[in-house]
Scaffold this motif. Sequence first.
Motif, mmCIF file in Angstrom:
data_model
loop_
_atom_site.group_PDB
_atom_site.id
_atom_site.type_symbol
_atom_site.label_atom_id
_atom_site.label_comp_id
_atom_site.label_asym_id
_atom_site.label_seq_id
_atom_site.Cartn_x
_atom_site.Cartn_y
_atom_site.Cartn_z
ATOM 1 N N TYR A 27 0.563 -3.171 4.659
ATOM 2 C CA TYR A 27 0.305 -2.487 3.393
ATOM 3 C C TYR A 27 -1.165 -2.643 3.037
ATOM 4 O O TYR A 27 -1.844 -3.580 3.478
ATOM 5 C CB TYR A 27 1.183 -3.067 2.279
ATOM 6 N N VAL A 28 -1.674 -1.710 2.249
ATOM 7 C CA VAL A 28 -3.068 -1.748 1.796
ATOM 8 C C VAL A 28 -3.083 -2.288 0.369
ATOM 9 O O VAL A 28 -2.636 -1.606 -0.561
ATOM 10 C CB VAL A 28 -3.699 -0.343 1.849
ATOM 11 N N PRO A 29 -3.559 -3.511 0.149
ATOM 12 C CA PRO A 29 -3.537 -4.093 -1.198
ATOM 13 C C PRO A 29 -4.225 -3.224 -2.248
ATOM 14 O O PRO A 29 -3.789 -3.174 -3.400
ATOM 15 C CB PRO A 29 -4.260 -5.436 -1.013
ATOM 16 N N LYS A 30 -5.279 -2.509 -1.846
ATOM 17 C CA LYS A 30 -6.045 -1.726 -2.811
ATOM 18 C C LYS A 30 -5.413 -0.371 -3.124
ATOM 19 O O LYS A 30 -6.059 0.489 -3.729
ATOM 20 C CB LYS A 30 -7.480 -1.544 -2.303
ATOM 21 N N LEU A 31 -4.133 -0.191 -2.742
ATOM 22 C CA LEU A 31 -3.407 1.020 -3.139
ATOM 23 C C LEU A 31 -2.069 0.680 -3.795
ATOM 24 O O LEU A 31 -1.170 1.526 -3.851
ATOM 25 C CB LEU A 31 -3.158 1.924 -1.926
ATOM 26 N N GLN A 32 -1.944 -0.528 -4.312
ATOM 27 C CA GLN A 32 -0.654 -0.972 -4.832
ATOM 28 C C GLN A 32 -0.527 -0.867 -6.345
ATOM 29 O O GLN A 32 0.543 -1.126 -6.897
ATOM 30 C CB GLN A 32 -0.386 -2.417 -4.395
ATOM 31 N N THR A 33 -1.593 -0.509 -7.051
ATOM 32 C CA THR A 33 -1.521 -0.347 -8.504
ATOM 33 C C THR A 33 -2.116 1.005 -8.892
ATOM 34 O O THR A 33 -2.884 1.608 -8.128
ATOM 35 C CB THR A 33 -2.291 -1.456 -9.246
ATOM 36 N N VAL A 37 -5.208 3.132 -7.173
ATOM 37 C CA VAL A 37 -4.964 4.479 -6.663
ATOM 38 C C VAL A 37 -5.982 5.470 -7.226
ATOM 39 O O VAL A 37 -6.563 6.284 -6.492
ATOM 40 C CB VAL A 37 -3.513 4.915 -7.000
ATOM 41 N N CYS A 38 -6.211 5.419 -8.537
ATOM 42 C CA CYS A 38 -7.160 6.340 -9.157
ATOM 43 C C CYS A 38 -8.584 6.093 -8.665
ATOM 44 O O CYS A 38 -9.352 7.048 -8.444
ATOM 45 C CB CYS A 38 -7.089 6.219 -10.677
ATOM 46 N N ASN A 39 -8.954 4.836 -8.485
ATOM 47 C CA ASN A 39 -10.276 4.527 -7.946
ATOM 48 C C ASN A 39 -10.453 5.100 -6.549
ATOM 49 O O ASN A 39 -11.503 5.650 -6.202
ATOM 50 C CB ASN A 39 -10.495 3.015 -7.914
ATOM 51 N N PHE A 40 -9.410 4.969 -5.725
ATOM 52 C CA PHE A 40 -9.492 5.481 -4.358
ATOM 53 C C PHE A 40 -9.707 6.992 -4.356
ATOM 54 O O PHE A 40 -10.597 7.515 -3.670
ATOM 55 C CB PHE A 40 -8.213 5.135 -3.602
ATOM 56 N N LEU A 41 -8.905 7.711 -5.139
ATOM 57 C CA LEU A 41 -8.993 9.168 -5.129
ATOM 58 C C LEU A 41 -10.290 9.671 -5.779
ATOM 59 O O LEU A 41 -10.922 10.604 -5.269
ATOM 60 C CB LEU A 41 -7.781 9.760 -5.842
ATOM 61 N N ARG A 42 -10.677 9.039 -6.896
ATOM 62 C CA ARG A 42 -11.864 9.540 -7.626
ATOM 63 C C ARG A 42 -13.168 9.119 -6.966
ATOM 64 O O ARG A 42 -14.051 9.944 -6.721
ATOM 65 C CB ARG A 42 -11.832 9.027 -9.084
ATOM 66 N N TRP A 43 -13.297 7.842 -6.646
ATOM 67 C CA TRP A 43 -14.604 7.346 -6.221
ATOM 68 C C TRP A 43 -14.740 7.210 -4.710
ATOM 69 O O TRP A 43 -15.863 7.327 -4.195
ATOM 70 C CB TRP A 43 -14.895 6.006 -6.907
ATOM 71 N N LYS A 115 14.129 7.813 3.625
ATOM 72 C CA LYS A 115 13.671 7.537 2.270
ATOM 73 C C LYS A 115 12.521 6.531 2.272
ATOM 74 O O LYS A 115 12.466 5.632 3.107
ATOM 75 C CB LYS A 115 14.826 7.007 1.419
ATOM 76 N N ALA A 116 11.631 6.699 1.310
ATOM 77 C CA ALA A 116 10.531 5.755 1.144
ATOM 78 C C ALA A 116 9.997 5.859 -0.285
ATOM 79 O O ALA A 116 10.141 6.905 -0.945
ATOM 80 C CB ALA A 116 9.416 6.042 2.147
ATOM 81 N N LEU A 117 9.372 4.767 -0.746
ATOM 82 C CA LEU A 117 8.710 4.784 -2.049
ATOM 83 C C LEU A 117 7.328 5.404 -1.912
ATOM 84 O O LEU A 117 6.546 5.005 -1.043
ATOM 85 C CB LEU A 117 8.590 3.360 -2.596
ATOM 86 N N VAL A 118 7.025 6.386 -2.769
ATOM 87 C CA VAL A 118 5.731 7.062 -2.704
ATOM 88 C C VAL A 118 5.144 7.152 -4.115
ATOM 89 O O VAL A 118 5.866 7.115 -5.114
ATOM 90 C CB VAL A 118 5.880 8.484 -2.112
ATOM 91 N N TRP A 119 3.820 7.280 -4.171
ATOM 92 C CA TRP A 119 3.159 7.486 -5.453
ATOM 93 C C TRP A 119 3.320 8.941 -5.893
ATOM 94 O O TRP A 119 3.074 9.858 -5.122
ATOM 95 C CB TRP A 119 1.668 7.157 -5.358
ATOM 96 N N ALA A 167 1.128 8.334 0.286
ATOM 97 C CA ALA A 167 0.570 7.110 -0.275
ATOM 98 C C ALA A 167 1.702 6.234 -0.817
ATOM 99 O O ALA A 167 2.657 6.754 -1.402
ATOM 100 C CB ALA A 167 -0.417 7.442 -1.389
ATOM 101 N N PRO A 168 1.581 4.908 -0.619
ATOM 102 C CA PRO A 168 0.418 4.139 -0.170
ATOM 103 C C PRO A 168 0.306 3.926 1.340
ATOM 104 O O PRO A 168 -0.253 2.932 1.790
ATOM 105 C CB PRO A 168 0.610 2.793 -0.885
ATOM 106 N N TYR A 169 0.871 4.820 2.158
ATOM 107 C CA TYR A 169 0.719 4.813 3.611
ATOM 108 C C TYR A 169 1.156 3.498 4.266
ATOM 109 O O TYR A 169 0.379 2.842 4.959
ATOM 110 C CB TYR A 169 -0.730 5.131 4.002
ATOM 111 N N PRO A 170 2.416 3.110 4.065
ATOM 112 C CA PRO A 170 2.896 1.863 4.675
ATOM 113 C C PRO A 170 3.062 2.022 6.179
ATOM 114 O O PRO A 170 3.198 3.136 6.703
ATOM 115 C CB PRO A 170 4.252 1.641 3.991
#
Length: 270
Positions: A27-33, A37-43, A115-119, A167-170
């Motif tokens: 898992y990618v820790p920087k996509l778990q909240t 997520v917003c930081n990744f997409l915006r910046w 099935k999977a959990l997705v944002w 996302a979060p691409y497990p």
Amino acid sequence: MANYATLLRDEVSLVCRSIDRIFLQAYVPKLQTVGYVCNFLRWQRGFKIPSSAAFGKIGQAYVEEVHRWANEHQIPVHYFAKGEDKEKFAQPLIEAAAKEGGDGRCVLVGIAQEKALVWRSWKAKGQEQVAHPHMEWKREMAFINHFYFYLWDPDWGGTFWKTNAYAPYPIWLWLNGHEWAKRQLEKAGIAYQALDNGFRSCVDPAALQRVCDRLGPGAVKSFFWRWQLRLPSPFTAADRRAGYVYDLAFRQFEVSDTRVFTRPQAGRAF
């Protein structure tokens, strides 16, 4: 009449304790909240409005890359039917790759809906007509395509690497410690007789146990990063430099304690 202790003392030809099956999730820790997520997409990726639609564009590009990569490397792509035995389908391809040897290869890309959990995001209440709306986010269960990369690895034998384009691409990894030990014995020139998942005999049982004792996180991490750099990924090199990298966590961990009896009668007595 023999009891358990005497049977284990007098009627056992091989004792071997080892790690057996390992099931991991990357898992990618920087996509778990939501904030991450917003930081990744915006910046990081430059989307003016962070949303699941933006993730959809990244995911579609990843799907196209998987198919392009499979075609380039002449790897078959197979859509699994519901209830189809995935491992049975892939096993002949893995065995063929093992006979060829080399530095490892992907023998099959399997696709299955699971099935999977997705944002997921949606416009906040009252923001429906706003040009730049505030987005609400939540992890939801979805029925989506998963990619199974079936691999033959020179250190681990047959394995699979499972992921999806959402996302979060497990990533889920299946490894087998017995298969790792077999590869190490072969490299050391130590003869053994294999069971389907274990050992029947070994010319040097003490060496076998030392090999099994060596298996640790280093071998697992080496496998992961070796294939992370070879398989398609939704993350770019720039993403990785920015800290969007995977950590590993256990989903399942099995230990095998093998006792091989000298004769079938001893096993039945036990």
